[in-house]
Structure formats: structure tokens, C-alpha cells
Design an enzyme around this catalytic site. Structure first.
Site, PDB file in Angstrom:
ATOM      1  N   GLY A   1     -10.272   5.415  -6.472  1.00 57.80           N
ATOM      2  CA  GLY A   1     -10.161   4.284  -7.387  1.00 57.80           C
ATOM      3  C   GLY A   1      -8.707   3.908  -7.501  1.00 57.80           C
ATOM      4  O   GLY A   1      -7.844   4.757  -7.431  1.00 57.80           O
ATOM      5  N   THR A   2      -8.462   2.633  -7.621  1.00 54.68           N
ATOM      6  CA  THR A   2      -7.085   2.162  -7.460  1.00 54.68           C
ATOM      7  C   THR A   2      -6.904   0.831  -8.131  1.00 54.68           C
ATOM      8  O   THR A   2      -7.869   0.084  -8.307  1.00 54.68           O
ATOM      9  CB  THR A   2      -6.792   1.947  -5.959  1.00 54.68           C
ATOM     10  OG1 THR A   2      -6.763   3.202  -5.318  1.00 54.68           O
ATOM     11  CG2 THR A   2      -5.479   1.256  -5.714  1.00 54.68           C
ATOM     12  N   THR A   3      -5.674   0.520  -8.475  1.00 54.55           N
ATOM     13  CA  THR A   3      -5.316  -0.863  -8.700  1.00 54.55           C
ATOM     14  C   THR A   3      -4.028  -1.152  -7.945  1.00 54.55           C
ATOM     15  O   THR A   3      -3.044  -0.445  -8.088  1.00 54.55           O
ATOM     16  CB  THR A   3      -5.097  -1.155 -10.192  1.00 54.55           C
ATOM     17  OG1 THR A   3      -6.273  -0.783 -10.909  1.00 54.55           O
ATOM     18  CG2 THR A   3      -4.845  -2.637 -10.400  1.00 54.55           C
TER      19      THR A   3
END
Lengths: 276, 236
Positions: free
Chosen positions: A57-59
């Protein structure tokens, strides 16, 4: 030790010099496929059940301002509901004038960033001049497309590409989808599990007259907003001193903000938000 | 079946070597000189786009004389080898020695097996720790490592003699450029303007990629002190 390529005769029918009109000549990933097929990630295409869910999960956010572009990413990697890494690097220098941020399955994504950076350097050395910014974005789109069989098994990689074109003196941002679609963004873009929250934040704070410092502040705020809503995006870790990675690409090329500078801006964001 | 005249292996090799040497001596020479920051390549090259000196990898550079299409092919093959190796292992595992050996094998193989040998002479330089490694590869695959300086091409012998006198370990980059130019000019026995020089090299103080290229303006200003001195001497 054998030189790769058409020396002395690669069986191309052009004799000792190989095929001079070989379209893939300056391409590093084509070279890998030809010479070291086992090393090339994009060729895996077995059937079977979907791969385990080691999705990161990332931004990643990018924002263009007057003189350049900033790109930034959080540092958290997750495996299911476990935080597997707290100081992950997700923004990479692709070459002097561009950067790539990665979201998706960590292994293939980092591999893609590595091959992409080698690809750009390889092209520059072979041809004697760097690729155009659009050429770089198209190459990255092809690499995402090659990854499609892996993506179908759950190992999706979605990069975000930002760069500065020293010839035109403009900064550009390119978004991608898992199938290799390439979309240019004029102002800002985000990707990853927290991308939607970051986009809302960017939309609210973006102004066309931002300078470098204000642009960096805006992406740090956007990452904060994403981390606030998305469990797979890491906020600033004040205890361990781990901060988002913020890179700027302008006429001077690629530079990363040092941790101290980011820490100060993060503190300013925290102070501004106290009680909210 | 037509009868082929008998040619002894000695004669065949000699003919090929003569052919290659003749081809190489038609072109202009290139010199490599070690200086305090790394290594500098200087060659006479009227073209500003068809290069003789090139970056191969982080710490490795390449220079060649002879037939352009042939050494261009070798240059690209070297970049491919270096990039593929660095990708598979680690960047520091790519060495000039391995590359020079690959070139020697390729040239040696072509020299013995094919009808026409390569008409090229190559230099591979690598920044290794505090020093510089220089490998010199000939058209027939023979390879040697050189200390401090080396010239390749038709007038190599005359240039090397002049460089032997001018070379001082630990020269500055400008001094290295000046002595390289003087050696080229002395051996060719005619003036070579700054705009006709291709100058590039490896500088250990740069970041990951040590390769640099000097613009014609930078070359001219680096050569200016030597030129002033020469004209002052002429005035006296």
C-alpha cells in the site's frame, strides 16, 4: 567472457556487423530478454492461483510548479494488515531529469524502477543523447504493459513518472494504469492506495503560482492527508525519524530534500493541524 | 573444383595485420593521460557528433581509432555487456579488465576466423581506487595494460615518445590536456586548433557516473595559458 549482441555474427544475415536496423538496438530491456531471459521479470506468465497478497500500500504524489516538479512518497510497506517495512524507498531517480514513484507489489515494482533507470542510461550511452521526456514515459508504459501477465495474478505495478524537459524547459507528470495506459497530467497526480485522499488534498491546495517550497509543502500535506485516511500509507514517523521522501526536478536536475528539511516542513504541517 | 593457391598461415596472418595496420594508420590518433583527478582522453576529431571517446559505465570509458562503423559496433557491445552485468550482479562488479578481455577475445576471434580483420585499436580506462587502469587492445586481440599515458592510432609511436617526456604523475587536468595537445601537434607536425579536439575523460570526484566531456569553449580556455606562453616565446 563473450560480448553480447551481434558480434561477430548473431545470425542476422547482415554478416559480422549484425542488423543495423534492429529496432530494439538501444533498448536495455530488449537486450535482457534476448541475452538473459531468466533475469527479466516481465516474462513470467504461468497460470495457477493468484499470488499471495504481498501488495505494498502506498501513496505517491507529484505536483508541477512554475520551474519544475516535485514528487514524493510515503515509506510504509504492508503485507496484509502487517506493516512489513517502515523506511521503504518508493521514489527513485530515473535519470538526471526524471523520477519514478512506484506503487503496487514491492518486488516487481522495485525491479521495474531499476530496469527503467538502467534503460534510460543505456539509451543515453548508446545513442549519445538522452531520450525525450515523452519517450521516457512511453518506455515506462511499455514496461507496465509487459508486466500485465503478472498484474493479472495480483502483482500489479502502477508507477508515477515525473520529469523536467531541459530542451522545452517544462515539467510534466505521467500517470499509468495497470494495463500500460499512459496519461499526462498538467498540474498534479497521485497513485497508490492513498491516492484518492491525496488527490482531494492536492485539488484543494493547488494554485498555479506555487513556488518550489510551497509545492513541497503541498505534497507533504497531501501525504499527511493520505496517511490520515489510508492504513497502508505511512505518516511521518517522529519516533524513528522517518519522513516522506520528497524529490524536486527542475533546471538543475534531480535533487532530494534532506531529512532535516522535510522534518521541519512536517512539523509545520503538524502544528497547523493540531486539534483538527 | 577450383584450386586455391597455398598461402602459409604466417603469410596469411601477416597480410591481415598489414591490412589492419594500414587502415588504422589512415585515421587520427587518440591519447589517454592520467591526471590527479582521473584520466583524460584527447583526440583530433573534426566531427562534433561522430565520437571516438565514450562512456561505458560508471567508472569506465572507451576510446578508439580506426574505422568508425567497426569501433562503434564494439562500443555499443561494450555498453551492453557492462549494463547487463551491472544489472545482474552489482554496479561495482563491472570492471574495465573484464571489458578489455571481452574486447580482446572479440577482436582476436575476428582476426583469426574472418576474412577481414577489424581495423580498430581500442583503449579502455577505469578509475580504480586512487589509480587509473588503462588497457590497450590491438586489432588482433593482443592486449596490454599501460601506466600513466598511452597513444593509439597511426602516429602512436611518435606521440608516445613525446608524452614520455611531458608526462608527470599528478598533473592537473589542464596540464594533462596541454601536454596531450603538444604531443599530438608535435607528432603530426602541424597545428591542431582547440575546436578540432575531442576531449573527454573520467573524473573520480564526480558522482556515480565519472564520465565527462569538455565543451570546445572549455578546451579552448584550458589551452589558453599554454598558447600565451608559446606566443610570448615566439615574440622574444
Amino acid at each position: 567472457m563473450r560480448l553480447p549482441g551481434p558480434l561477430p555474427d548473431g545470425g542476422s544475415g547482415f554478416g559480422a556487423m549484425g542488423d543495423p536496423f534492429d529496432l530494439s538496438a538501444p533498448s536495455f530491456s530488449a537486450l535482457l530478454r534476448r541475452q538473459v531471459p531468466d533475469a527479466f521479470a516481465g516474462t513470467f506468465s504461468g497460470g495457477g492461483p493468484a499470488a499471495p497478497d504481498h501488495v505494498e500500500g502506498t501513496t505517491i504524489v507529484a505536483l508541477a510548479y512554475g520551474d519544475g516538479v516535485v514528487i514524493a512518497g510515503d515509506r510504509r510497506a504492508t503485507s496484509g494488515n502487517v506493516i512489513s517495512k517502515r523506511d521503504m524507498r518508493k521514489v527513485f531517480e530515473a535519470d538526471r531529469w526524471s523520477a519514478v514513484g512506484i506503487s503496487g507489489a514491492a518486488g516487481p515494482a522495485m525491479e521495474m524502477a531499476k530496469i527503467f533507470a538502467t534503460e534510460l542510461e543505456h539509451y543515453e550511452k548508446v545513442e549519445g543523447a538522452p531520450l525525450s521526456l515523452e519517450g521516457k514515459a512511453n518506455k515506462l508504459a511499455q514496461m507496465v504493459r509487459v508486466n500485465l501477465p503478472l498484474a493479472m495474478q495480483g502483482l500489479v505495478v502502477v508507477p508515477l513518472f515525473a520529469g523536467y524537459d531541459p530542451r522545452d524547459r517544462v515539467a510534466r507528470i505521467y500517470e499509468f494504469d495497470a494495463a500500460g495506459g499512459r496519461y499526462e497530467e498538467r498540474r498534479f497526480a497521485s497513485t497508490g492506495s492513498g491516492g484518492r485522499d491525496a488527490r482531494g488534498s492536492l485539488k484543494a491546495r493547488y494554485r498555479p503560482d506555487l513556488d518550489r517550497a510551497a509545492a513541497a509543502d503541498t505534497v507533504i500535506e497531501a501525504l499527511w492527508d493520505a496517511a490520515d485516511e489510508d492504513s497502508a500509507t505511512g505518516g511521518p514517523d517522529l519516533v524513528r525519524g522517518i519522513y516522506p521522501l520528497v524529490a524536486v526536478i527542475d533546471a538543475d536536475g534531480y535533487t532530494e530534500l534532506d531529512d532535516q528539511a522535510v522534518a521541519e516542513r512536517v512539523q509545520a504541517v503538524i502544528d497547523g493541524r493540531r486539534g483538527r | 573444383m577450383p584450386m586455391m593457391p597455398y598461402v602459409s598461415p604466417e603469410q596469411a596472418m601477416k597480410d591481415k595485420a598489414d591490412y589492419a595496420r594500414k587502415g588504422i594508420s589512415r585515421g587520427k590518433s587518440v591519447v589517454a593521460v592520467a591526471y590527479d583527478g582521473g584520466v583524460l582522453f584527447v583526440g583530433e576529431n573534426p566531427s562534433t557528433t561522430l565520437r571516438k571517446i565514450s562512456e561505458i559505465y560508471d567508472r569506465i570509458a572507451f576510446a578508439a581509432v580506426g574505422k568508425y562503423n567497426e569501433f562503434e559496433q564494439l562500443r555499443v557491445a561494450g555498453i551492453r555487456l557492462a549494463d547487463a552485468k551491472g544489472y545482474q550482479y552489482a554496479r561495482e562488479d563491472v570492471t574495465g579488465r573484464a571489458l578489455a578481455n571481452a574486447y580482446a577475445a572479440a577482436l582476436g576471434g575476428a582476426f583469426t576466423e574472418s576474412f577481414k580483420p577489424f581495423e580498430v585499436e581500442l583503449l579502455v580506462a577505469e578509475i580504480a581506487g586512487d589509480g587509473v587502469e588503462l588497457y590497450h587492445i590491438l586489432y588482433d586481440g593482443s592486449i596490454g595494460d599501460e601506466e600513466g599515458f598511452v597513444a593509439i592510432g597511426g602516429s602512436a609511436e611518435a606521440i608516445n615518445e613525446r608524452l614520455k617526456e611531458a608526462f608527470r604523475p599528478g598533473m592537473s587536468r589542464d596540464q594533462a590536456l596541454q601536454s596531450a595537445r603538444q604531443a599530438l601537434v608535435g607528432a603530426e607536425d602541424r597545428q591542431i586548433g582547440a575546436e578540432r579536439l575531442e576531449v573527454a575523460g573520467l573524473d573520480r570526484n564526480r558522482g556515480r557516473r565519472k564520465f565527462f566531456r569538455m565543451t570546445p569553449a572549455a578546451v579552448a580556455s584550458a589551452l589558453a595559458p599554454a598558447e600565451d606562453e608559446a606566443s610570448a616565446r615566439a615574440d622574444r
